[in-house]
Design an enzyme around this catalytic site. Structure first.
Site, PDB file in Angstrom:
ATOM      1  N   ALA A  85      32.437   9.867  54.937  1.00 13.66           N
ATOM      2  CA  ALA A  85      33.618  10.314  55.672  1.00 13.66           C
ATOM      3  C   ALA A  85      34.150  11.626  55.118  1.00 13.66           C
ATOM      4  O   ALA A  85      34.555  12.521  55.881  1.00 13.66           O
ATOM      5  CB  ALA A  85      34.698   9.231  55.612  1.00 13.66           C
ATOM      6  N   CYS A  86      34.148  11.775  53.810  1.00 10.07           N
ATOM      7  CA  CYS A  86      34.610  13.033  53.207  1.00 10.07           C
ATOM      8  C   CYS A  86      33.684  14.189  53.568  1.00 10.07           C
ATOM      9  O   CYS A  86      34.151  15.306  53.838  1.00 10.07           O
ATOM     10  CB  CYS A  86      34.717  12.880  51.690  1.00 10.07           C
ATOM     11  SG  CYS A  86      36.105  11.888  51.136  1.00 10.07           S
ATOM     12  N   ALA A  87      32.382  13.935  53.571  1.00 12.22           N
ATOM     13  CA  ALA A  87      31.447  14.990  53.954  1.00 12.22           C
ATOM     14  C   ALA A  87      31.734  15.489  55.359  1.00 12.22           C
ATOM     15  O   ALA A  87      31.764  16.699  55.621  1.00 12.22           O
ATOM     16  CB  ALA A  87      30.008  14.485  53.849  1.00 12.22           C
TER      17      ALA A  87
ATOM     18  N   TYR B  75      33.113   6.072  52.080  1.00 12.54           N
ATOM     19  CA  TYR B  75      34.082   7.108  51.708  1.00 12.54           C
ATOM     20  C   TYR B  75      33.421   8.461  51.513  1.00 12.54           C
ATOM     21  O   TYR B  75      33.951   9.498  51.945  1.00 12.54           O
ATOM     22  CB  TYR B  75      34.868   6.637  50.475  1.00 12.54           C
ATOM     23  CG  TYR B  75      34.818   7.493  49.256  1.00 12.54           C
ATOM     24  CD1 TYR B  75      35.445   8.748  49.212  1.00 12.54           C
ATOM     25  CD2 TYR B  75      34.171   7.061  48.094  1.00 12.54           C
ATOM     26  CE1 TYR B  75      35.402   9.522  48.072  1.00 12.54           C
ATOM     27  CE2 TYR B  75      34.135   7.833  46.961  1.00 12.54           C
ATOM     28  CZ  TYR B  75      34.749   9.059  46.947  1.00 12.54           C
ATOM     29  OH  TYR B  75      34.702   9.834  45.819  1.00 12.54           O
TER      30      TYR B  75
ATOM     31  N   PHE C 110      34.880  17.671  55.347  1.00 12.78           N
ATOM     32  CA  PHE C 110      34.658  19.039  54.869  1.00 12.78           C
ATOM     33  C   PHE C 110      33.863  19.860  55.875  1.00 12.78           C
ATOM     34  O   PHE C 110      34.067  21.068  56.011  1.00 12.78           O
ATOM     35  CB  PHE C 110      33.948  19.023  53.514  1.00 12.78           C
ATOM     36  CG  PHE C 110      34.843  18.660  52.364  1.00 12.78           C
ATOM     37  CD1 PHE C 110      35.851  19.514  51.942  1.00 12.78           C
ATOM     38  CD2 PHE C 110      34.698  17.449  51.712  1.00 12.78           C
ATOM     39  CE1 PHE C 110      36.688  19.177  50.896  1.00 12.78           C
ATOM     40  CE2 PHE C 110      35.522  17.088  50.661  1.00 12.78           C
ATOM     41  CZ  PHE C 110      36.530  17.960  50.248  1.00 12.78           C
TER      42      PHE C 110
END
Length: 441
Positions: A400-402, A397, A405
């Site tokens: 994936a968020c990195a 997670y 962004f």
């Protein structure tokens, strides 16, 4: 189309024929489910398809294919990774970036059904669905009721403070840091973020001001405001583990006389007056339908000309973390990202004059890379604390968020509003000049 199967150097000696046959079976299924996949795919017997100089997805068991068949897209991929049926070698960020289009577009259309069924039968993947890993959340009760919100928050935040210390580092701050210098340590960048929030809220202009920190986490913002600006802070959280840890950290920082950490839902706040309110990483849990009521309730606690700062992840057009998403099932059940424009409108409808909007998108990408590095550096210790499956949830997670962004699919904004006064005065400084003080020691 993916490349033709080739024996891996790791394939068992004397088994190249059967290994190649196994890869032959899997390749059409992978090609049907995820065409043009820019990754190397290694089958459980050691054979592989794809170029050797890219991150490798290892299909360790036919169960990974079963999970993808029954949940095509990011949920099936996520389940397979969390369960250990699928693994990633190489740079996790590069692999997630390559998988992301497949995760969002995996669909079995009418033209693919026959090919998928045939390939799945030949690969031995045509079977009943497997139960999802137990880390998957399935909250019950009315959505965004106080009881359900408490269960959802507990699912994510009550995994153990020791685990969070590994991921977050000494600052114990679970929100976007602010790197005024790329060489800053994570702890310094988090202090820089906290100081920016304090100054936007005018705490530097009013020593002893009363601050409400909604969703206070482990108390880092409250401690910063109290130690640097002598603010009198009320921090609220609905996570018991956060509450207990925050109280201990407040006492250790020597500001127990200034900081009150409560186990309290924001909807249960009484009409206590505050000069400033910070909401950092909280409104993502509120949902669009309730966001105006959320801000209205907070505004009712603000003194005239009081300031409210909302710091939240955003997405163009908004995005719900639904039941068919990895994030909705494993990370933030019931979460919802608002378009920053909707946040601005909701704050204005609640009676605030919006005075400043700032994006920290690139800073969050850098923050997440620090968190992933922290987790990977102490991987065995993290597994001992929370188990391998939950550690996998976090690694996937955060990576994936990195990526989100970095490519602009996600953003994070600070929106500053001021409670309107009858005479129109806001007590705002004429420029932003006093807000940016550089590194905070």
């Amino acid at each position: 189309m993916i490349a033709q199967p080739e024996p891996s150097s790791a394939a068992p000696e004397g088994k190249h024929a059967s290994a190649t046959a196994a890869a032959d079976l899997v390749a059409p299924l992978v090609d049907a489910l995820a065409p043009n996949l820019a990754l190397r795919v290694e089958v459980w017997d050691g054979t592989a398809v794809g170029p050797p100089d890219v991150p490798t997805v290892r299909i360790r068991s036919v169960d990974a294919l079963r999970r993808l068949l029954w949940a095509p897209g990011e949920l099936g991929l996520g389940r397979a990774y969390v369960a250990g049926d699928l693994d990633i070698d190489g740079d996790i960020f590069d692999a997630v970036a390559a998988l992301r289009p497949a995760g969002s577009q995996l669909r079995i259309g009418p033209r693919q059904v026959a090919a998928v069924i045939t390939a799945a039968r030949r690969a031995g993947a045509l079977a009943r669905p497997l139960p999802p890993p137990p880390e998957e959340a399935r909250p019950r009760g009315p959505r965004h009721s106080i009881a359900r919100d408490a269960r959802v928050v507990s699912h994510h935040y009550d995994v153990g403070n020791d685990f969070y210390r590994i991921v977050l580092g000494p600052s114990m701050t679970y929100s976007c840091a602010r790197f005024t210098d790329p060489a800053m340590k994570l702890e310094e960048a988090q202090a820089s973020k906290h100081d920016l929030v304090c100054r936007k809220l005018g705490l530097d202009e009013r020593p002893g001001a009363r601050l409400l920190d909604v969703g206070c986490g482990w108390g880092s913002m409250a401690i910063h405001a109290a130690t640097r600006y002598r603010a009198r802070v009320v921090g609220i959280t609905i996570s018991r583990e956060q509450r207990d840890s925050a109280r201990q950290r407040v006492a250790e920082a020597g500001v127990a006389d200034l900081v009150d950490i409560r186990l309290q839902d924001y909807r249960d706040l009484t009409r206590e007056p505050f000069d400033a309110i910070s909401s950092i990483g909280m409104s993502e849990h509120v949902c669009r339908a309730r966001i105006e009521a959320y801000f209205s309730g907070l505004v009712s606690l603000l003194a005239p000309r009081g300031r409210l700062l909302n710091h939240a992840i955003s997405a163009v057009g908004g995005a719900k973390m639904g039941r068919r998403t990895f994030m909705g099932r494993y990370v933030f059940p019931d979460g919802e990202l608002l378009d920053v424009g909707d946040t601005v409108l909701a704050m204005e409808a609640a009676g605030l004059e919006v005075r400043d909007v700032e994006s920290l998108r690139e800073h969050y990408a850098a923050t997440l890379r620090h968190w992933v590095a922290n987790l990977e550096a102490r991987w065995d210790e993290a597994i001992a604390l929370v188990g391998e499956r939950r550690a996998r949830v976090w690694r996937l997670y955060m990576a994936a968020c990195a990526v989100g962004f970095e490519d602009g699919g996600l953003a994070v904004h600070q929106v500053l509003g001021v409670a309107r006064h009858l005479d129109g005065t806001s007590a705002m400084p004429p420029t932003r000049d006093g807000w940016d003080t550089g590194p905070v020691t």
